[in-house]
Design a protein around this motif. Structure first.
Motif, short mmCIF file in Angstrom:
data_model
loop_
_atom_site.label_atom_id
_atom_site.label_comp_id
_atom_site.label_asym_id
_atom_site.label_seq_id
_atom_site.Cartn_x
_atom_site.Cartn_y
_atom_site.Cartn_z
N ASN A 4 0.82 -1.22 0.00
CA ASN A 4 0.00 0.00 0.00
C ASN A 4 0.86 1.28 0.00
O ASN A 4 2.09 1.22 -0.02
N TYR A 5 0.20 2.43 0.05
CA TYR A 5 0.91 3.70 -0.03
C TYR A 5 1.91 3.87 1.11
O TYR A 5 2.97 4.45 0.94
N ARG A 6 1.53 3.36 2.26
CA ARG A 6 2.42 3.49 3.42
C ARG A 6 3.71 2.70 3.18
O ARG A 6 4.81 3.20 3.38
N HIS A 7 3.55 1.45 2.72
CA HIS A 7 4.73 0.64 2.40
C HIS A 7 5.59 1.34 1.36
O HIS A 7 6.81 1.41 1.48
N GLN A 8 4.92 1.85 0.32
CA GLN A 8 5.67 2.48 -0.77
C GLN A 8 6.40 3.73 -0.30
O GLN A 8 7.53 4.00 -0.71
N GLY A 9 5.75 4.45 0.60
CA GLY A 9 6.37 5.65 1.16
C GLY A 9 7.59 5.31 2.00
O GLY A 9 8.65 5.95 1.88
N LEU A 10 7.44 4.29 2.83
CA LEU A 10 8.57 3.85 3.67
C LEU A 10 9.73 3.38 2.78
O LEU A 10 10.91 3.62 3.07
N LEU A 14 13.60 4.66 2.49
CA LEU A 14 14.74 3.75 2.63
C LEU A 14 15.70 3.93 1.45
O LEU A 14 16.93 3.99 1.64
N ILE A 15 15.16 4.02 0.26
CA ILE A 15 15.99 4.18 -0.95
C ILE A 15 16.77 5.51 -0.88
O ILE A 15 17.96 5.55 -1.21
N GLU A 16 16.10 6.55 -0.42
CA GLU A 16 16.77 7.84 -0.26
C GLU A 16 17.95 7.74 0.71
O GLU A 16 19.03 8.26 0.49
N ASN A 17 17.66 7.04 1.80
CA ASN A 17 18.66 6.80 2.84
C ASN A 17 19.89 6.08 2.25
O ASN A 17 21.04 6.47 2.48
N ILE A 18 19.63 5.05 1.45
CA ILE A 18 20.72 4.28 0.84
C ILE A 18 21.48 5.16 -0.17
O ILE A 18 22.71 5.11 -0.25
N ARG A 19 20.74 5.98 -0.90
CA ARG A 19 21.38 6.90 -1.84
C ARG A 19 22.33 7.85 -1.09
O ARG A 19 23.46 8.07 -1.50
N HIS A 20 21.86 8.35 0.05
CA HIS A 20 22.70 9.26 0.84
C HIS A 20 23.93 8.57 1.40
O HIS A 20 24.94 9.20 1.67
N LYS A 21 23.82 7.27 1.58
CA LYS A 21 24.98 6.52 2.07
C LYS A 21 25.97 6.23 0.94
O LYS A 21 26.95 5.52 1.15
N GLY A 22 25.66 6.69 -0.26
CA GLY A 22 26.66 6.63 -1.33
C GLY A 22 26.36 5.71 -2.50
O GLY A 22 27.19 5.56 -3.40
N ILE A 23 25.18 5.07 -2.51
CA ILE A 23 24.84 4.21 -3.66
C ILE A 23 24.11 5.09 -4.67
O ILE A 23 22.95 5.46 -4.46
N ASN A 24 24.77 5.42 -5.78
CA ASN A 24 24.09 6.32 -6.72
C ASN A 24 23.83 5.66 -8.07
O ASN A 24 23.75 6.31 -9.08
N ASN A 25 23.68 4.35 -8.04
CA ASN A 25 23.37 3.62 -9.28
C ASN A 25 21.85 3.51 -9.43
O ASN A 25 21.19 2.83 -8.65
N GLN A 26 21.34 4.17 -10.45
CA GLN A 26 19.89 4.27 -10.62
C GLN A 26 19.23 2.91 -10.81
O GLN A 26 18.16 2.65 -10.27
N SER A 44 3.88 -9.96 11.54
CA SER A 44 4.05 -9.30 12.84
C SER A 44 5.31 -8.43 12.91
O SER A 44 5.49 -7.70 13.88
N PHE A 45 6.19 -8.53 11.90
CA PHE A 45 7.44 -7.76 11.93
C PHE A 45 7.51 -6.71 10.81
O PHE A 45 8.57 -6.17 10.53
N LEU A 46 6.34 -6.45 10.18
CA LEU A 46 6.33 -5.55 9.01
C LEU A 46 7.01 -4.22 9.27
O LEU A 46 7.66 -3.66 8.40
N GLU A 47 6.86 -3.72 10.48
CA GLU A 47 7.39 -2.38 10.80
C GLU A 47 8.92 -2.31 10.67
O GLU A 47 9.48 -1.23 10.58
N PHE A 48 9.58 -3.48 10.69
CA PHE A 48 11.04 -3.49 10.60
C PHE A 48 11.54 -3.57 9.16
O PHE A 48 12.73 -3.45 8.90
N ALA A 49 10.63 -3.81 8.22
CA ALA A 49 11.03 -4.14 6.85
C ALA A 49 11.76 -3.00 6.15
O ALA A 49 12.56 -3.23 5.25
N TYR A 50 11.47 -1.74 6.57
CA TYR A 50 12.08 -0.62 5.87
C TYR A 50 13.12 0.13 6.69
O TYR A 50 13.47 1.26 6.40
N ASP A 51 13.62 -0.55 7.74
CA ASP A 51 14.81 -0.05 8.43
C ASP A 51 16.02 -0.53 7.63
O ASP A 51 15.99 -1.62 7.05
N ASP A 52 17.08 0.26 7.62
CA ASP A 52 18.29 -0.19 6.92
C ASP A 52 19.10 -1.09 7.86
O ASP A 52 20.20 -0.75 8.30
#
Ligand code: SAH
Length: 216
Positions: A4-10, A14-26, A44-52
């Protein structure tokens, strides 16, 4: 399964976070944006899925940290149509990222329960084209060799000779090398005449590649 939108937003975050950590391959980031990582988690662990962060997936194994998945995928230099062997299927997430990028993916897992889970689960989320095998990745998967690329997603104490043998000339093997707490992310290129060119890319932490099934 719902994305859903919430998952997609999270996931975008996460992708932005990874980009900031230096991965700039589109291409890598796009694939990671397409594959819902929460599908690989128990509800039951969905909330952890978008932590790096890595996360337990059973059988004392983990789904790799998203940054690590991005980094290994980047080093593997994936092109559409590449034939790739992954050692250490685990949840199947990394295999899906490779398949999403257009690779033909073969993946091997030594834990029967994880193998069975991935084999039945991947087709239900649209990744039935990934070939999942049960066996010892130290030996590779000779029946379908040679591969353009081989990716090892557990810590290898040394470079397994069968993996080199199963690589095409010019092909790449990406693996975290060394036992213990830290691994050197290593890229091995197989040159003509069987010569190997090795490059190191920093320290990472992986669960060990286990040679037999003694502690299942
Ligand atoms: N790529 C996985 C993460 C893998 S964790 C993912 O995306 O979720 C490392 C995996 O390697 C574990 O599932 C572990 O069981 C597996 N493994 C360990 N030793 C192995 C071996 N000798 N052959 C194949 N798989 C192995």
């Amino acid at each position: 399964m719902e994305d859903n939108y919430r998952h997609q937003g999270l996931r975008k975050k996460l992708i932005e976070n990874i980009r900031h950590k230096g991965i700039n391959n589109q291409a890598v980031l796009q694939a990671m944006e397409m594959v819902p990582r929460h599908f690989f988690f128990d509800s039951s662990f969905l909330e952890f899925a978008y932590d790096d962060k890595p996360f337990p997936i059973g059988a004392a194994q983990t789904i790799s940290q998203p940054y690590t998945v991005a980094y290994q995928t980047l080093l593997l230099d994936v092109h559409k149509g590449d034939k790739i062997l992954e050692v250490g299927t685990g949840s199947g997430y990394q295999a899906c990222i490779l398949a999403q990028m257009g690779a033909k993916v073969f993946t091997i897992e030594r834990h029967k329960s994880l193998y069975q889970k991935a084999k039945t689960f991947l087709p239900t989320i649209g990744f039935g084209q990934i070939k999942v095998f049960y066996g010892d990745g130290f030996k590779g998967l000779p029946a379908f060799a040679p591969y353009d690329k081989i990716l090892v997603t557990a810590a290898a104490p040394y470079v397994p000779v069968p993996l080199i043998e199963q690589l095409k000339t010019g092909g790449l093997l990406v693996l975290p090398l060394d036992e213990g707490d830290a691994q050197r992310m290593t890229v091995v290129r197989k040159l003509p005449e069987g010569e190997l060119q090795m490059k190191e890319h920093g320290a990472f932490r992986f669960v060990p590649l286990l040679p037999d099934k003694s502690n299942e």
